[in-house]
Write a protein that holds these residues in place. Sequence first.
Motif, PDB file in Angstrom:
ATOM      1  N   VAL A 290       0.827  -1.214   0.000  1.00 52.20           N
ATOM      2  CA  VAL A 290       0.000   0.000   0.000  1.00 52.20           C
ATOM      3  C   VAL A 290       0.861   1.263   0.000  1.00 52.20           C
ATOM      4  N   TYR A 291       1.887   1.305   0.843  1.00 53.61           N
ATOM      5  CA  TYR A 291       2.607   2.548   1.088  1.00 53.61           C
ATOM      6  C   TYR A 291       3.964   2.644   0.410  1.00 53.61           C
ATOM      7  N   GLN A 292       4.474   1.538  -0.130  1.00 49.63           N
ATOM      8  CA  GLN A 292       5.709   1.641  -0.890  1.00 49.63           C
ATOM      9  C   GLN A 292       5.393   1.579  -2.381  1.00 49.63           C
ATOM     10  N   THR A 293       6.370   1.879  -3.206  1.00 49.96           N
ATOM     11  CA  THR A 293       6.131   2.052  -4.633  1.00 49.96           C
ATOM     12  C   THR A 293       6.380   0.760  -5.409  1.00 49.96           C
ATOM     13  N   PRO A 294       5.753   0.600  -6.585  1.00 52.70           N
ATOM     14  CA  PRO A 294       5.900  -0.633  -7.364  1.00 52.70           C
ATOM     15  C   PRO A 294       7.353  -0.893  -7.779  1.00 52.70           C
ATOM     16  N   GLY A 295       7.644  -2.176  -8.039  1.00 56.33           N
ATOM     17  CA  GLY A 295       9.005  -2.576  -8.379  1.00 56.33           C
ATOM     18  C   GLY A 295       9.827  -2.960  -7.172  1.00 56.33           C
ATOM     19  N   ASN A 296       9.174  -3.092  -6.030  1.00 56.82           N
ATOM     20  CA  ASN A 296       9.839  -3.381  -4.770  1.00 56.82           C
ATOM     21  C   ASN A 296      10.264  -4.848  -4.706  1.00 56.82           C
ATOM     22  N   VAL A 297      11.378  -5.114  -4.005  1.00 59.40           N
ATOM     23  CA  VAL A 297      11.908  -6.472  -3.896  1.00 59.40           C
ATOM     24  C   VAL A 297      12.314  -6.756  -2.458  1.00 59.40           C
ATOM     25  N   ALA A 298      11.893  -7.933  -1.957  1.00 58.60           N
ATOM     26  CA  ALA A 298      12.349  -8.418  -0.649  1.00 58.60           C
ATOM     27  C   ALA A 298      13.465  -9.419  -0.889  1.00 58.60           C
ATOM     28  N   ALA A 299      14.706  -9.013  -0.678  1.00 58.46           N
ATOM     29  CA  ALA A 299      15.849  -9.911  -0.866  1.00 58.46           C
ATOM     30  C   ALA A 299      15.918 -10.876   0.319  1.00 58.46           C
ATOM     31  N   MET A 300      15.752 -12.165   0.039  1.00 52.94           N
ATOM     32  CA  MET A 300      15.685 -13.175   1.100  1.00 52.94           C
ATOM     33  C   MET A 300      16.826 -14.182   0.955  1.00 52.94           C
ATOM     34  N   GLY A 301      17.437 -14.517   2.074  1.00 50.65           N
ATOM     35  CA  GLY A 301      18.547 -15.452   2.075  1.00 50.65           C
ATOM     36  C   GLY A 301      18.103 -16.881   2.301  1.00 50.65           C
ATOM     37  N   LEU A 302      17.901 -17.617   1.220  1.00 50.89           N
ATOM     38  CA  LEU A 302      17.764 -19.065   1.345  1.00 50.89           C
ATOM     39  C   LEU A 302      19.147 -19.663   1.535  1.00 50.89           C
ATOM     40  N   GLU A 303      20.099 -19.201   0.744  1.00 47.30           N
ATOM     41  CA  GLU A 303      21.498 -19.632   0.736  1.00 47.30           C
ATOM     42  C   GLU A 303      21.663 -21.051   0.217  1.00 47.30           C
ATOM     43  N   SER A 304      20.866 -21.999   0.752  1.00 50.24           N
ATOM     44  CA  SER A 304      20.939 -23.381   0.279  1.00 50.24           C
ATOM     45  C   SER A 304      19.634 -24.096   0.576  1.00 50.24           C
ATOM     46  N   ALA A 305      19.218 -24.958  -0.356  1.00 46.39           N
ATOM     47  CA  ALA A 305      18.029 -25.790  -0.145  1.00 46.39           C
ATOM     48  C   ALA A 305      18.399 -27.173   0.358  1.00 46.39           C
ATOM     49  N   ASP A 306      19.661 -27.373   0.695  1.00 44.44           N
ATOM     50  CA  ASP A 306      20.165 -28.656   1.193  1.00 44.44           C
ATOM     51  C   ASP A 306      20.131 -28.639   2.718  1.00 44.44           C
ATOM     52  N   GLU A 307      19.330 -29.516   3.322  1.00 44.19           N
ATOM     53  CA  GLU A 307      19.172 -29.520   4.782  1.00 44.19           C
ATOM     54  C   GLU A 307      20.496 -29.745   5.506  1.00 44.19           C
ATOM     55  N   ARG A 308      21.380 -30.523   4.916  1.00 43.01           N
ATOM     56  CA  ARG A 308      22.682 -30.753   5.544  1.00 43.01           C
ATOM     57  C   ARG A 308      23.485 -29.450   5.610  1.00 43.01           C
ATOM     58  N   VAL A 309      23.474 -28.701   4.534  1.00 43.90           N
ATOM     59  CA  VAL A 309      24.182 -27.418   4.507  1.00 43.90           C
ATOM     60  C   VAL A 309      23.545 -26.441   5.490  1.00 43.90           C
ATOM     61  N   ILE A 310      22.228 -26.446   5.545  1.00 43.66           N
ATOM     62  CA  ILE A 310      21.511 -25.560   6.471  1.00 43.66           C
ATOM     63  C   ILE A 310      21.918 -25.843   7.913  1.00 43.66           C
ATOM     64  N   GLU A 311      21.992 -27.122   8.256  1.00 43.47           N
ATOM     65  CA  GLU A 311      22.338 -27.511   9.628  1.00 43.47           C
ATOM     66  C   GLU A 311      23.790 -27.185   9.958  1.00 43.47           C
ATOM     67  N   GLU A 312      24.713 -27.526   9.058  1.00 46.49           N
ATOM     68  CA  GLU A 312      26.130 -27.348   9.358  1.00 46.49           C
ATOM     69  C   GLU A 312      26.551 -25.885   9.377  1.00 46.49           C
ATOM     70  N   ASN A 313      25.758 -25.017   8.738  1.00 42.64           N
ATOM     71  CA  ASN A 313      26.094 -23.592   8.707  1.00 42.64           C
ATOM     72  C   ASN A 313      25.145 -22.733   9.528  1.00 42.64           C
ATOM     73  N   SER A 314      24.243 -23.395  10.261  1.00 40.02           N
ATOM     74  CA  SER A 314      23.287 -22.703  11.136  1.00 40.02           C
ATOM     75  C   SER A 314      22.495 -21.636  10.395  1.00 40.02           C
ATOM     76  N   LEU A 315      22.054 -21.964   9.192  1.00 43.07           N
ATOM     77  CA  LEU A 315      21.274 -21.012   8.406  1.00 43.07           C
ATOM     78  C   LEU A 315      19.899 -20.815   9.032  1.00 43.07           C
ATOM     79  N   ALA A 316      19.303 -19.678   8.775  1.00 43.68           N
ATOM     80  CA  ALA A 316      18.088 -19.299   9.498  1.00 43.68           C
ATOM     81  C   ALA A 316      16.857 -20.066   9.039  1.00 43.68           C
ATOM     82  N   ALA A 317      16.675 -20.185   7.720  1.00 44.25           N
ATOM     83  CA  ALA A 317      15.389 -20.672   7.208  1.00 44.25           C
ATOM     84  C   ALA A 317      15.556 -21.952   6.402  1.00 44.25           C
ATOM     85  N   HIS A 318      14.557 -22.820   6.511  1.00 48.08           N
ATOM     86  CA  HIS A 318      14.511 -24.061   5.749  1.00 48.08           C
ATOM     87  C   HIS A 318      13.710 -23.830   4.465  1.00 48.08           C
TER      88      HIS A 318
END
Length: 490
Positions: A290-318
């Motif tokens: 509503v209040y921000q302008t079009p063309g906006n982007v939320a840059a999100m860190g998946l970093e890896s979709a591999d659960e092993r990598v996520i666990e060994e690097n303590s990544l935030a999101a699965h």
Amino acid sequence: MRVAIVDGYVDEPSCLGVPPYISPYPRYIYGMLRALKINPLYTTIDAIRENYKLKRSLYDFDLVIVIAGMVVPGKYLGGKPASLKELINLFPATLRKILVGPIVIELSDRERRLLENYEIFGFPFEHQLFRYLSRFAGHAESAQARGRDFVNRFAILGAEVVKQHPDFPNIICEIETYKGCYWRKCSFCIERIHGEPNQRDPMAVIAEIEALYNQGCRYFRLGNQTDFMSYMGDFSHEVPRPNAEKMWNFHREIWRRCPKIRTLHIDNVNPKTISEWREESREIIKCITVYQTPGNVAAMGLESADERVIEENSLAAHPDEVLDAIELINRYGKFVGYNGLPYFLPGLNFVAGLKGETRETFEKNYEFLESVMERGLLLRRINIRQVKIYPGTQMYGFGDRLLKKHKKHFKVFKEKVRKNIDNTMLRRVLPKGRKLTDLRCEVVEGNITFARQLATYPILVGIQGKYPRNEFLDARVVDYGRRSVTAIKC
């Protein structure tokens, strides 16, 4: 007393200062000097390269403060960041000079010796630099606010520096809301150097935007934080609880004071926050659309979709949490706005070379992107990079052996994404015939002018014909590159 600020540009996980962006750092430093009754000169590294007389004039200054540091380097159209080699030979040894910025994070002992003619400040540098400048100017340092509210006074005093930027008024002001990261566990990330999240008073942030607006700025990005969703939230939880009511009020006040803003965007969003606090995040996503302008982007860190990598690097999101965040942002942000782009879309970051990575990691990453495509969801950008290893991070002890081992797999993965995912996604986001407005012409190559909207992660548009720099055009999409489009002026 003559003092100069040389902007060598910065690019951090949470802050961008390469033109057309101007980071908060030169504005803070300018404000510090104005508080000490010094009227400094501001210039950029590009301006110095192009004008020897300007560079030579700085040799006679009493002090030169150089800002630099490309922690997450990319490809830049608007400016060429200062390199370490360039900084070493930039000014004579007799000139008194200071080096500040994220560049200091990665300096080796050998590189520090090569820069021995600089006084090198730690990062973050603001408190230390102000103490130094106070002594330099012969002032007694007065008591200052603690934490990030320390910069509030200087942000206001330093707003006028934007008029010295070579691209003014066609610049995007990066606005800091807070420093630090609530997760602080990812093995590779340098944001931990800022410690626990330290938020700026939202009224001070609004006052800074208003001060820049009054100087003639119309383009803003609420960046320089690790997770915009959690700003003004409740940090007593492991994952901060967003505060939608405060966020709505924050945006209303920005527009009440600055009614003719042309761009208001954000940068980073942690998908963990959206997944953990779905209803609160839903309200903030609505607020952004509503209040921000079009063309906006939320840059999100998946970093890896591999659960092993996520666990060994303590990544935030699965992966399932990231997918949930992508779906929620698409639900409210996919609709096309007045400038030709969807209002608000997610972007994804991948990082290669992390602990636990195997050949199958790249397959899982690609499968994740395929699942996004199959669901008909939109992504505005996919950033794929190799990990940079810095002292003080867990990856520093692990090293870069997986980068070398998986170099071929990384290249194959990146090529597949650019060929099969990026191009298809671009066609969905910008179908042929779509009109794009307010494209700022930047560079001419042959008979093609490259232009972009002044926005967060803007799409590169190649327009047939030669047009002068800083002319604004409207154009319709006629063809596609991998990550860019070709258009014809309307």
